[in-house]
Write an enzyme that holds these catalytic residues in place. Structure first.
Site, PDB file in Angstrom:
ATOM      1  NE  ARG A   1      -0.039   2.883  13.439  1.00 28.20           N
ATOM      2  CZ  ARG A   1       0.705   1.821  12.644  1.00 28.20           C
ATOM      3  NH1 ARG A   1       1.981   1.883  12.351  1.00 28.20           N
ATOM      4  NH2 ARG A   1       0.137   0.647  12.454  1.00 28.20           N
TER       5      ARG A   1
ATOM      6  CB  SER B   1      -4.222  -6.494   8.389  1.00 33.97           C
ATOM      7  OG  SER B   1      -4.005  -5.437   8.706  1.00 33.97           O
TER       8      SER B   1
ATOM      9  CG  ASP C   1      -2.249  -0.600   0.902  1.00 33.79           C
ATOM     10  OD1 ASP C   1      -2.595  -1.049  -0.134  1.00 33.79           O
ATOM     11  OD2 ASP C   1      -3.006  -1.087   1.991  1.00 33.79           O
TER      12      ASP C   1
ATOM     13  CG  ASP D   1      -3.222   1.892  13.328  1.00 34.39           C
ATOM     14  OD1 ASP D   1      -2.949   2.241  14.385  1.00 34.39           O
ATOM     15  OD2 ASP D   1      -3.020   0.768  12.498  1.00 34.39           O
TER      16      ASP D   1
END
Ligand code: ARG
Length: 397
Positions: A94, A174, A14, A123
């Site tokens: 993050r 994932s 991605d 996220d």
């Protein structure tokens, strides 16, 4: 619209496709940042992939030490577990990554940031809210949320644009992982009744057979040693992941409430995190005065929610850190954990400033507790309900 953005670049399909897609569809220049937060895969090859996809620059940062010091130490002190279970693995990396994206944005005179998250998860919230808090002037691009590609489309797009990706059409799970643990989502586990296949586990594959003890030493709420060996926090966590994980302990299987309103089935493995937090909370049981401990327990849930919901950089979280820090000075001492296949539990704790008073607790001859004091104390303690009972309650009927 932004002209130049710093993308949080994992090197996966991605984010690799995102580099070229943003250049073509959003007219921006892209700087890629790959961060080592202790994830399993290496960053090797990321530079070539990023530049190959069209990035104007690539930066790689080893953030493990900073991650442990500035993000893991606070959540250990706060015993922060989301919905009572999840140690916030992804929610912690993050804000750290955003902090460095912002620094790079200044270095490269970028006017925006970008991330590769979908529109369904937490996220995106953490990336964007952290950025809004640290650098409100920067724009945030979320190409994956805009492009509407299936995995198949992304692979085709990569092939058409000669973007080097190692992805295959079949991707079951994932996964997001770092020093603090590993999250595994999707595949057959989207059915909350389906048992996670043994193959999804990496950090908690059982191999140890011999029972053993593990003594974790703390200073002011932060773990500093294992079996008397002092080490840096990131090293200590890596060691605990190995040792505790080898007993097949540290797995979670839960349905959690995402910030965006979805209930999602999540499996996690976080052997080091869960062991160290169990030990820390236990040490607090002998070192924190009762009212302080109780109030802290109430705040811990709220603290974990804030972090989960992307509010790492926020005034309430800052104020809560001040409260937590003020509580931790006496939380120095040792906790002994016992490990055996599939189990990890506390078998002892000691502290120089322990509030555990043998003379008060014992039932043997050394007892110093003044038993007679209890008579009047209990009479006054129950006086309110005694009065209520006689006039309105069971005693009045
Ligand atoms: N549900 C967890 C969280 O919100 C894990 C997210 C994992 N991320 C991922 N891209 N697989 O913190």
């Amino acid at each position: 619209m932004a002209n130049r953005v710093v993308l949080a670049y994992s090197g996966g399909l991605d984010t690799s496709v995102a580099v070229r897609w943003m250049i073509e569809n959003m007219g921006v220049e892209v700087v890629c940042l790959s961060a080592d937060v202790g994830q399993e895969g290496t960053l090797e090859g990321n530079r070539e992939k990023a530049l190959g996809a069209g990035a104007i620059a690539y930066e790689e940062l080893d953030l493990r030490e900073e991650f442990a010091r500035d993000f893991l130490a606070p959540v250990i002190k706060a015993n922060a577990l989301y919905e009572g279970q999840y140690p916030l693995v992804s929610a912690l990396s993050r804000p750290l990554i955003v902090k460095h994206q912002v620094e790079l944005a200044r270095k490269y005179s970028a006017d925006g940031l970008a991330h590769g998250c979908t529109g369904k998860g937490n996220d995106q919230v953490r990336f964007e809210v952290s950025s809004m808090a640290l650098a409100p002037e920067l724009e945030m691009l979320a190409p994956v949320r805009n492009w509407g590609f299936t995995r198949e489309d992304s692979i085709n797009y990569a092939a058409e644009h000669s973007i080097p990706v190692g992805a295959t059409r079949e991707k079951l799970y994932s996964i997001d992982d770092n020093l603090w643990g590993r999250a595994i989502e999707c595949g057959e586990m989207e059915d909350p009744w389906a048992e996670p296949p043994e193959g999804v586990w990496k950090m908690t594959v059982p191999s140890a057979t011999e029972e053993r003890d593990l003594v974790i030493g703390f200073e002011a709420g932060v773990p500093v040693s294992v079996d008397g060996r002092t080490m840096a926090l990131h090293e200590l966590i890596i060691e605990l992941n190995h040792v505790v994980g080898s007993y097949g302990w540290g797995r979670l299987d839960m349905v959690e409430n995402r910030r965006v309103g979805i209930k999602s089935r999540e499996t996690y493995e976080a052997p080091g995190a869960l062991a160290v937090m169990m030990a820390h909370a236990d040490l607090e049981s002998i070192t924190l005065e009762r009212d302080l401990q109780r109030e802290k327990l109430r705040l811990e849930h709220r603290y974990a929610e804030l972090v989960y919901d992307g509010l790492w950089f926020s005034p309430l979280k800052e104020a809560m850190d001040a409260f937590v820090d003020a509580s931790q000075e006496p939380v120095t001492g040792e906790v002994r954990l016992h490990l055996e296949p599939g189990r990890c539990f506390v078998t002892g704790r000691r502290a120089p400033k322990s509030l555990y008073d043998y003379g008060l607790a014992t039932y043997d001859a050394a007892d110093r507790f003044r038993h007679a004091d209890s008579e009047g104390f209990v009479r006054l303690w129950g006086l309110g309900v005694q009065t209520w009972s006689a006039i309105q309650g069971p005693g009045s009927r």
